[in-house]
Design an enzyme around this catalytic site. Structure first.
Site, PDB file in Angstrom:
ATOM      1  N   CYS A  79      44.562  39.773  44.543  1.00 26.78           N
ATOM      2  CA  CYS A  79      44.809  38.340  44.386  1.00 26.78           C
ATOM      3  C   CYS A  79      46.316  38.108  44.422  1.00 26.78           C
ATOM      4  O   CYS A  79      47.061  38.750  43.684  1.00 26.78           O
ATOM      5  CB  CYS A  79      44.224  37.852  43.064  1.00 26.78           C
ATOM      6  N   CYS A  82      47.554  36.651  40.691  1.00 28.28           N
ATOM      7  CA  CYS A  82      47.618  37.475  39.478  1.00 28.28           C
ATOM      8  C   CYS A  82      47.611  38.977  39.718  1.00 28.28           C
ATOM      9  O   CYS A  82      47.792  39.747  38.783  1.00 28.28           O
ATOM     10  CB  CYS A  82      46.486  37.107  38.529  1.00 28.28           C
ATOM     11  N   CYS A 128      39.096  34.180  42.210  1.00 27.13           N
ATOM     12  CA  CYS A 128      39.497  35.313  41.384  1.00 27.13           C
ATOM     13  C   CYS A 128      38.990  35.065  39.965  1.00 27.13           C
ATOM     14  O   CYS A 128      39.224  34.000  39.395  1.00 27.13           O
ATOM     15  CB  CYS A 128      41.016  35.460  41.388  1.00 27.13           C
ATOM     16  N   CYS A 131      42.196  34.609  37.295  1.00 25.25           N
ATOM     17  CA  CYS A 131      43.093  33.445  37.267  1.00 25.25           C
ATOM     18  C   CYS A 131      42.486  32.189  37.890  1.00 25.25           C
ATOM     19  O   CYS A 131      43.088  31.125  37.825  1.00 25.25           O
ATOM     20  CB  CYS A 131      44.417  33.775  37.953  1.00 25.25           C
ATOM     21  N   CYS A 151      34.351  35.739  53.199  1.00 22.62           N
ATOM     22  CA  CYS A 151      35.286  35.136  54.140  1.00 22.62           C
ATOM     23  C   CYS A 151      36.474  34.642  53.314  1.00 22.62           C
ATOM     24  O   CYS A 151      36.351  33.705  52.527  1.00 22.62           O
ATOM     25  CB  CYS A 151      34.598  33.992  54.873  1.00 22.62           C
TER      26      CYS A 151
END
Length: 184
Positions: A79, A82, A128, A131, A151
């Site tokens: 991510c 984060c 995510c 976060c 995707c």
């Protein structure tokens, strides 16, 4: 395929934690269940405008233009907000959709699934779990063994290449989705 059938297929293969629809992505920053919290000011300084738009405003980058769409290096996709590990390069495949696609996540707890009824259709948004950053959507047209296609926007990812000297563990080098901005 009906919305119920699509949701049933997603939940049948892995645990799913659905959030209320209509909240801006990253809105878990305001909830008690968010594990990683950043101020909007900090995110605007740290992320590129595209990274911010995609991860915080549920934006989408242009098809076939993302940094990781045709990326083939071995490593871990994380991510961009984060740093949570999301996908292994071994699960990446060319879906010809215009965005990086993966058939599995590193951990079932890495991603949160939310009903998305935008644009007059039903999709399952992926975010995510740490976060709340918007990543993309999941579809049931991926390859075996999962049949899933995560995707994902390149702008929501950073990449940690495999350190060849450390038997598969990542090196300390990372490459933000856009140059000129740092990541965690």
């Amino acid at each position: 395929m009906s919305a119920f059938n699509l949701l049933h297929l997603v939940t049948k293969s892995q645990p799913v934690a659905l959030r209320a629809c209509g909240l801006p992505s990253g809105s878990c920053r305001d909830k008690k269940d968010c594990k990683v919290v950043f101020s909007q000011e900090e995110l605007r300084k740290r992320l590129t405008p595209l990274q911010y738009h995609v991860t915080q405003e549920k934006g989408t980058e242009s098809a076939f233009e993302g940094e990781y769409t045709h990326h083939k290096a071995q490593g871990i996709y994380k991510c961009v907000v984060c740093g949570t590990p999301l996908f292994k390069s071994e699960t990446k495949f060319d879906s010809n959709s215009g965005w990086p696609s993966f058939y599995d996540v590193i951990s079932p707890n890495a991603i949160t699934f939310t009903d998305d009824f935008s644009y007059g259709m039903h999709r399952i948004e992926t975010s995510c779990s740490q976060c709340g950053a918007h990543l993309g959507h999941i579809f049931d047209d991926g390859p075996r063994p999962t049949g899933k296609r995560y995707c994902t926007n390149s702008a929501s990812l950073s990449f940690k290449p495999v350190d060849k000297n450390n038997a598969g563990e990542g090196s300390g080098n990372t490459h933000p989705a856009q140059t000129g901005k740092a990541e965690l």
